[in-house]
Design a protein around this motif. Structure first.
Motif, short mmCIF file in Angstrom:
data_model
loop_
_atom_site.label_atom_id
_atom_site.label_comp_id
_atom_site.label_asym_id
_atom_site.label_seq_id
_atom_site.Cartn_x
_atom_site.Cartn_y
_atom_site.Cartn_z
N PRO A 326 35.07 40.76 49.21
CA PRO A 326 36.09 40.21 48.30
C PRO A 326 37.52 40.46 48.80
CG PRO A 326 34.38 41.27 47.03
CD PRO A 326 34.08 41.57 48.46
N ARG A 392 42.81 36.26 43.83
CA ARG A 392 41.89 37.10 43.05
C ARG A 392 40.76 36.26 42.49
NH1 ARG A 392 44.75 40.88 38.80
NH2 ARG A 392 42.58 41.58 38.65
N ARG A 393 41.08 35.05 42.07
CA ARG A 393 40.04 34.18 41.54
C ARG A 393 39.01 33.87 42.63
NH1 ARG A 393 40.84 28.12 38.88
NH2 ARG A 393 38.61 27.63 38.71
N ARG A 396 36.73 36.92 43.37
CA ARG A 396 35.78 37.30 42.33
C ARG A 396 34.62 36.32 42.19
NH1 ARG A 396 39.96 39.02 37.45
NH2 ARG A 396 40.60 41.04 38.33
#
Length: 406
Positions: A326, A392-393, A396
């Motif tokens: 990530p 961040r999207r 995740r």
């Protein structure tokens, strides 16, 4: 699969190059923001430097006496009290003469000046002009030379002779290619003889250009235009070391005629500091307004990056399935948004630099390294800050759900 920085960077560049048109439109807000900030601050900085040069040309020994307080309550020019006091005939020729008599040890000479307006006409050309009545010593105190003809004399000034000196711009507008020296010029209903044309002077402390003024003897102004209003006294100290003593002497003499709040004695340093303070505040305000477009540009970057995350959902899932963490996905999208912002910033700086070069032909503009670094730094920060949410999207996303995304 372990991705190093080089590979991540190249992937980000490739993603930007795939959609060149969209990438450019995304950068447009940053381009406009950076170029606007740098251009506006360069104009403010250039104007400050120009005014400083104007003061330097006068030398450092000039002292002014103005009715009221021209600096206002908060240190800036103007204010209601300054306007009211400036419209009263507080300053008198007798006061000026007394100042010179009592301070001959520290003051070399001085000028009394007054203002009015009129309509100047030569043949078929008519212009509304500012009439600047001055004593004959103006040329020496303000170091203003005539490029054609010669200044009027003390005798002509004391007799109220109808003679004028023309600023360079108004001479060109009224006479064109004709030599104005010796010609007859009508101002309102009276006829005046042109004694000479002055060298280019430019703006008066950031105000109207002296090149548009028509200069005439002070007594002529008083007699012909029904005024006794003296705008200011200007004194020339013997040298820069005598300025403080001269200011004290001028103030002491003036207090014999007027109350302390009815006049102000100041030198070029005080005037320059006040002007620079005003211009500095104005420059910051204009830069702040222009910086709003940087925020708009950042929002544009965020929106496009969110669309990019949606479009590349399967790609993200594949990378994660192959071992990308990530944090690596987050880093990749942050690099993309930062690149868009930095490239936009560089283009904006180039436009601002070329724009400032073009402006210099009409207006003083000076690009400073501080403005460049600030605008570029803010643009880079905008890219990172507004790129966090899309990155961040992407980080995740579940690899399984991402691979199944259509």
């Amino acid at each position: 699969m372990k991705m190093n920085f080089k590979n991540t960077f190249l992937v980000a560049v490739k993603a930007i190059m795939v959609n060149k048109g969209r990438s450019f439109l995304t950068m447009l807000g940053v381009i406009i923001g950076v170029s606007s900030v740098v251009l506006l601050t360069s104009i403010g900085t250039g104007l400050q430097a120009y005014i400083s040069d104007q003061f330097a040309d006068l030398g450092g020994s000039i002292i002014f006496v103005s009715p009221g307080n021209p600096f206002g309550e908060g240190g800036g020019f103007g204010g209601e009290s300054a306007f009211i006091e400036g419209s009263k005939p507080l300053l008198k020729r007798t006061q000026f003469n007394q100042v010179l008599r009592e301070n001959r040890d520290v003051i070399r000479d001085g000028v009394v000046s007054g203002l009015s307006t009129g309509e100047a006409k030569y043949r078929e050309t008519t212009k509304r002009v500012t009439l600047y009545g001055v004593t004959a010593s103006y040329k020496d105190v303000n170091k203003t030379a005539a490029i054609k003809g010669e200044w009027f004399t003390e005798a002509e000034e004391s007799k109220g002779e109808r003679v004028v000196m023309l600023g360079l711009s108004i001479a060109d507008e009224l006479f064109g290619n004709i030599d104005p020296v010796g010609k007859r010029l009508r101002i309102d209903s009276r006829t005046y003889t042109v004694k000479g044309v002055l060298e280019e002077e430019g703006g008066g402390f950031g105000g109207p250009s002296f090149d548009n003024y028509v200069y005439l003897p002070l007594e002529t102004l008083f007699d012909d235009f029904n005024t006794e209003l003296i705008d200011s006294f200007t004194f020339d100290a013997i040298d820069q070391e005598s300025v403080e003593a001269a200011k004290a002497g001028v103030e002491e003499t003036m207090l014999k005629f007027l109350d302390e709040d009815e006049f102000t004695v100041f030198d070029q340093t005080q005037l320059l500091e006040t002007i620079n303070s005003i211009l500095g505040t104005l420059t910051v305000a204009l830069g702040g307004i222009a910086a709003i477009s940087l925020v708009v540009g950042g929002i544009g970057i965020m929106n496009i990056m969110l669309v990019s995350v949606t479009e590349r959902t399967r790609e993200i899932g594949l990378r994660k399935a192959l071992g990308a963490t990530p944090s690596q996905i987050l880093f990749q999208f942050l690099i993309e948004s930062a690149l868009l912002s930095v490239l936009g910033g560089l283009i904006g700086l180039g436009i601002a630099y070329l724009g400032s070069l073009g402006l210099q032909a009409f207006f003083p503009a000076r690009v400073t390294m501080g403005a460049v670094m600030l605008a570029f730094g803010v643009s880079a920060a905008v890219g990172v800050i507004f790129g966090v949410a899309p990155a961040r999207r992407a980080a995740r996303l579940s690899p399984i759900e991402a691979l199944r995304y259509e």
